[in-house]
Design a protein around this motif. Structure first.
Motif, PDB file in Angstrom:
ATOM      1  N   ARG A 110     -36.654  -4.397 -11.651  1.00  0.00           N
ATOM      2  CA  ARG A 110     -36.940  -3.135 -10.954  1.00  0.00           C
ATOM      3  C   ARG A 110     -35.779  -2.690 -10.056  1.00  0.00           C
ATOM      4  O   ARG A 110     -35.587  -1.500  -9.815  1.00  0.00           O
ATOM      5  N   ASP A 111     -35.024  -3.657  -9.560  1.00  0.00           N
ATOM      6  CA  ASP A 111     -33.935  -3.319  -8.631  1.00  0.00           C
ATOM      7  C   ASP A 111     -32.606  -3.084  -9.337  1.00  0.00           C
ATOM      8  O   ASP A 111     -31.556  -3.080  -8.700  1.00  0.00           O
ATOM      9  N   TYR A 112     -32.672  -2.935 -10.634  1.00  0.00           N
ATOM     10  CA  TYR A 112     -31.440  -2.727 -11.400  1.00  0.00           C
ATOM     11  C   TYR A 112     -31.436  -1.365 -12.081  1.00  0.00           C
ATOM     12  O   TYR A 112     -32.491  -0.836 -12.435  1.00  0.00           O
ATOM     13  N   VAL A 113     -30.241  -0.868 -12.287  1.00  0.00           N
ATOM     14  CA  VAL A 113     -30.091   0.356 -13.055  1.00  0.00           C
ATOM     15  C   VAL A 113     -29.067   0.069 -14.152  1.00  0.00           C
ATOM     16  O   VAL A 113     -28.124  -0.686 -13.939  1.00  0.00           O
ATOM     17  N   ARG A 114     -29.319   0.621 -15.341  1.00  0.00           N
ATOM     18  CA  ARG A 114     -28.374   0.403 -16.436  1.00  0.00           C
ATOM     19  C   ARG A 114     -27.522   1.652 -16.625  1.00  0.00           C
ATOM     20  O   ARG A 114     -28.055   2.754 -16.799  1.00  0.00           O
ATOM     21  N   ILE A 115     -26.232   1.447 -16.592  1.00  0.00           N
ATOM     22  CA  ILE A 115     -25.286   2.570 -16.649  1.00  0.00           C
ATOM     23  C   ILE A 115     -24.452   2.431 -17.916  1.00  0.00           C
ATOM     24  O   ILE A 115     -23.655   1.493 -18.055  1.00  0.00           O
ATOM     25  N   PRO A 168     -26.878  21.614 -20.260  1.00  0.00           N
ATOM     26  CA  PRO A 168     -25.438  21.865 -20.239  1.00  0.00           C
ATOM     27  C   PRO A 168     -24.806  21.034 -19.123  1.00  0.00           C
ATOM     28  O   PRO A 168     -25.405  20.857 -18.061  1.00  0.00           O
ATOM     29  N   ASP A 169     -23.639  20.506 -19.370  1.00  0.00           N
ATOM     30  CA  ASP A 169     -22.876  19.756 -18.362  1.00  0.00           C
ATOM     31  C   ASP A 169     -23.528  18.482 -17.853  1.00  0.00           C
ATOM     32  O   ASP A 169     -23.187  17.984 -16.796  1.00  0.00           O
ATOM     33  N   MET A 170     -24.513  17.977 -18.583  1.00  0.00           N
ATOM     34  CA  MET A 170     -25.110  16.723 -18.102  1.00  0.00           C
ATOM     35  C   MET A 170     -24.134  15.565 -18.336  1.00  0.00           C
ATOM     36  O   MET A 170     -23.275  15.621 -19.223  1.00  0.00           O
ATOM     37  N   VAL A 171     -24.282  14.537 -17.511  1.00  0.00           N
ATOM     38  CA  VAL A 171     -23.534  13.296 -17.733  1.00  0.00           C
ATOM     39  C   VAL A 171     -24.566  12.279 -18.192  1.00  0.00           C
ATOM     40  O   VAL A 171     -25.413  11.834 -17.427  1.00  0.00           O
ATOM     41  N   LYS A 172     -24.504  11.974 -19.473  1.00  0.00           N
ATOM     42  CA  LYS A 172     -25.581  11.194 -20.091  1.00  0.00           C
ATOM     43  C   LYS A 172     -25.151   9.747 -20.254  1.00  0.00           C
ATOM     44  O   LYS A 172     -24.429   9.408 -21.192  1.00  0.00           O
ATOM     45  N   LEU A 173     -25.604   8.920 -19.334  1.00  0.00           N
ATOM     46  CA  LEU A 173     -25.217   7.504 -19.334  1.00  0.00           C
ATOM     47  C   LEU A 173     -26.482   6.651 -19.433  1.00  0.00           C
ATOM     48  O   LEU A 173     -26.603   5.623 -18.776  1.00  0.00           O
ATOM     49  N   ASN A 174     -27.453   7.113 -20.249  1.00  0.00           N
ATOM     50  CA  ASN A 174     -28.759   6.422 -20.215  1.00  0.00           C
ATOM     51  C   ASN A 174     -29.173   5.746 -21.513  1.00  0.00           C
ATOM     52  O   ASN A 174     -30.167   5.031 -21.522  1.00  0.00           O
ATOM     53  N   THR A 175     -28.472   5.971 -22.620  1.00  0.00           N
ATOM     54  CA  THR A 175     -28.931   5.322 -23.858  1.00  0.00           C
ATOM     55  C   THR A 175     -27.787   4.635 -24.627  1.00  0.00           C
ATOM     56  O   THR A 175     -27.896   4.408 -25.839  1.00  0.00           O
ATOM     57  N   ASN A 176     -26.748   4.280 -23.896  1.00  0.00           N
ATOM     58  CA  ASN A 176     -25.654   3.469 -24.465  1.00  0.00           C
ATOM     59  C   ASN A 176     -25.008   4.072 -25.707  1.00  0.00           C
ATOM     60  O   ASN A 176     -24.546   3.355 -26.600  1.00  0.00           O
ATOM     61  N   ASN A 178     -26.871  -9.610 -24.381  1.00  0.00           N
ATOM     62  CA  ASN A 178     -28.278  -9.259 -24.185  1.00  0.00           C
ATOM     63  C   ASN A 178     -28.389  -7.840 -23.619  1.00  0.00           C
ATOM     64  O   ASN A 178     -27.459  -7.324 -23.005  1.00  0.00           O
ATOM     65  N   ALA A 179     -29.517  -7.233 -23.879  1.00  0.00           N
ATOM     66  CA  ALA A 179     -29.817  -5.920 -23.298  1.00  0.00           C
ATOM     67  C   ALA A 179     -31.161  -6.048 -22.578  1.00  0.00           C
ATOM     68  O   ALA A 179     -32.056  -6.680 -23.126  1.00  0.00           O
ATOM     69  N   PRO A 180     -31.323  -5.486 -21.400  1.00  0.00           N
ATOM     70  CA  PRO A 180     -30.345  -4.628 -20.720  1.00  0.00           C
ATOM     71  C   PRO A 180     -29.411  -5.377 -19.775  1.00  0.00           C
ATOM     72  O   PRO A 180     -28.731  -4.739 -18.972  1.00  0.00           O
ATOM     73  N   THR A 181     -29.310  -6.693 -19.865  1.00  0.00           N
ATOM     74  CA  THR A 181     -28.546  -7.422 -18.847  1.00  0.00           C
ATOM     75  C   THR A 181     -27.035  -7.330 -19.043  1.00  0.00           C
ATOM     76  O   THR A 181     -26.285  -7.549 -18.109  1.00  0.00           O
ATOM     77  N   SER A 182     -26.578  -7.088 -20.268  1.00  0.00           N
ATOM     78  CA  SER A 182     -25.152  -6.954 -20.640  1.00  0.00           C
ATOM     79  C   SER A 182     -24.431  -8.293 -20.797  1.00  0.00           C
ATOM     80  O   SER A 182     -23.252  -8.323 -21.132  1.00  0.00           O
ATOM     81  N   ASN A 236     -21.209  -2.050 -23.643  1.00  0.00           N
ATOM     82  CA  ASN A 236     -20.769  -0.717 -23.221  1.00  0.00           C
ATOM     83  C   ASN A 236     -21.670  -0.167 -22.115  1.00  0.00           C
ATOM     84  O   ASN A 236     -21.904   1.024 -22.032  1.00  0.00           O
ATOM     85  N   PHE A 237     -22.182  -1.084 -21.300  1.00  0.00           N
ATOM     86  CA  PHE A 237     -22.988  -0.665 -20.145  1.00  0.00           C
ATOM     87  C   PHE A 237     -22.914  -1.721 -19.058  1.00  0.00           C
ATOM     88  O   PHE A 237     -22.526  -2.868 -19.312  1.00  0.00           O
TER      89      PHE A 237
END
Ligand code: PMP
Length: 355
Positions: A326-331, A23-31, A153-157, A292-293
């Motif tokens: 490794r030093d990147y995060v996809r939002i 409940p109430d999660m903010v799901k920004l992990n699978t585009n 490209n994914a995950p680079t955007s 969209n990320f």
């Protein structure tokens, strides 16, 4: 080892992003898209005639193909549909990549490509992206068994312009070139405009992002009719009834509503541009996303710690423990209010943890 174990096909499967259900999660992990599908989708599903479930669905998914052909202004025999673009791509790998020469895709890209290549025993090489994550088109001007890359490209955007794409196609008239446009609707120029010009081009898109229908699993490909026939021959050699009845009618309904589609994409683009501003002000760096990320890094913070911290706050983003990224995060881009919650926790983390 038991004797039969030896006979099993061993694969290292693709790992999909997690699908927590809190409940109430903010799901920004699978585009996924944070907005609901077009209103007509709910309408047709509310009125669904479940007695039809008795019957097999239309194996040709004609209703959906007709709407897609109309929307993209191509002939109906130039469209193929599948259970998400993963299904379309898996079929395309099996259909078009059947050479002794290696297929080519970038070293940093959708991590499903090497999985299909291994599964179908297709040789592959992975030209390196440059330090800004751009493709070097000359890397693709070599003999090959086929080419595939996402654009953006994914995950680079990162988006490659249409001239670059066309150059790659022009230089590869002896191979099938697949452009995976899962994220093209968020500001990119589609290679669909080239399908009548190049008979070796297949463009693959999905309903999972810009059409808010990841849960219905609908993907499609557009290309020369000979390519589509070859894809269908493979499909009908595996499973004739891929799309189920609700997906066919809901998908067709979604395509009819161009206005809602454009409005949703524009809203995501707006939120993405604001997210760039806010994260940029906090010192994050990222390619200029046209998807969209965002794919972001920061010189002064430990990205893995940030990723873990956000999880404890019920905010999910995606991280790959893989060399080079490794030093990147996809939002993924959510609603404005989801992004505000995300910003709040990123700020909180940075206050505590800035090295
Ligand atoms: N291509 C790319 C580049 C993707 O990121 C994804 C999403 N994981 C897909 C294809 C597959 O999407 P779907 O099967 O939901 O259409």
């Amino acid at each position: 080892m038991k004797a039969w174990e030896d006979k099993i096909r061993k694969v290292v499967p693709y790992v999909a992003g997690e699908q927590p259900n809190k409940p109430d999660m903010v799901k920004l992990n699978t585009n996924e898209c944070p907005y609901p599908p077009a209103p007509g989708v709910k309408r047709v599903l509310d009125d669904l005639d479940t007695s039809k479930f008795r019957l097999y669905p239309d194996p040709e998914a004609k209703l959906l193909i007709k709407e897609l052909a109309k929307f993209y202004n191509v002939d109906e025999d130039m469209v193929f549909v599948g259970v998400g673009s993963d299904d379309v791509l898996a079929n395309a790998f099996l259909t078009f990549f059947n050479s002794d020469k290696p297929i080519l895709f970038p070293d940093i890209t959708y991590s499903f490509y090497p999985v299909w290549a291994e599964l179908y025993k297709i040789k592959y090489e992975t030209p390196k992206l440059d330090k800004n994550f751009a493709m070097n088109k000359e890397d693709y001007y070599v003999p090959n068994g086929g080419i595939i890359f996402p654009n953006p490209n994914a995950p680079t955007s990162l988006l490659e312009d249409l001239d670059t794409i066309e150059d790659i196609i022009k230089h590869n008239q002896e191979s099938v070139v697949i452009v995976d446009e899962a994220y093209i609707d968020f500001g990119g120029e589609s290679a669909l405009s080239l399908v009548n010009k190049y008979e070796n081009l297949l463009v693959v898109q999905t309903f999972s992002k810009s059409r808010s229908m990841a849960g219905m699993r609908i993907g499609f490909a557009v290309g020369n009719r000979d390519l589509i026939k070859a894809l269908n021959d493979i499909k009908y050699s595996i499973n004739s009834y891929t799309l189920n009845y609700p997906s066919i009618i809901a998908g067709a309904e979604a395509v009819k509503d161009r206005e809602y589609f454009e409005k949703t994409c524009n809203k995501i683009i707006q939120t993405r541009e604001n997210t760039k501003k806010v994260l940029g002000d906090m010192g994050f760096e990222f390619p200029d996303s046209k998807s969209n990320f965002l794919f972001a890094t920061h010189k002064n913070i430990d990205i893995i710690e940030l990723f873990e911290f956000l999880r404890t706050k019920n905010v999910y983003v995606r991280h790959w423990n893989a060399p080079l990224i490794r030093d990147y995060v996809r939002i993924s881009i959510g609603t404005d209010s989801e992004m505000e919650i995300f910003f709040k926790y990123v700020k909180e983390f940075m206050k505590e943890k800035t090295k």
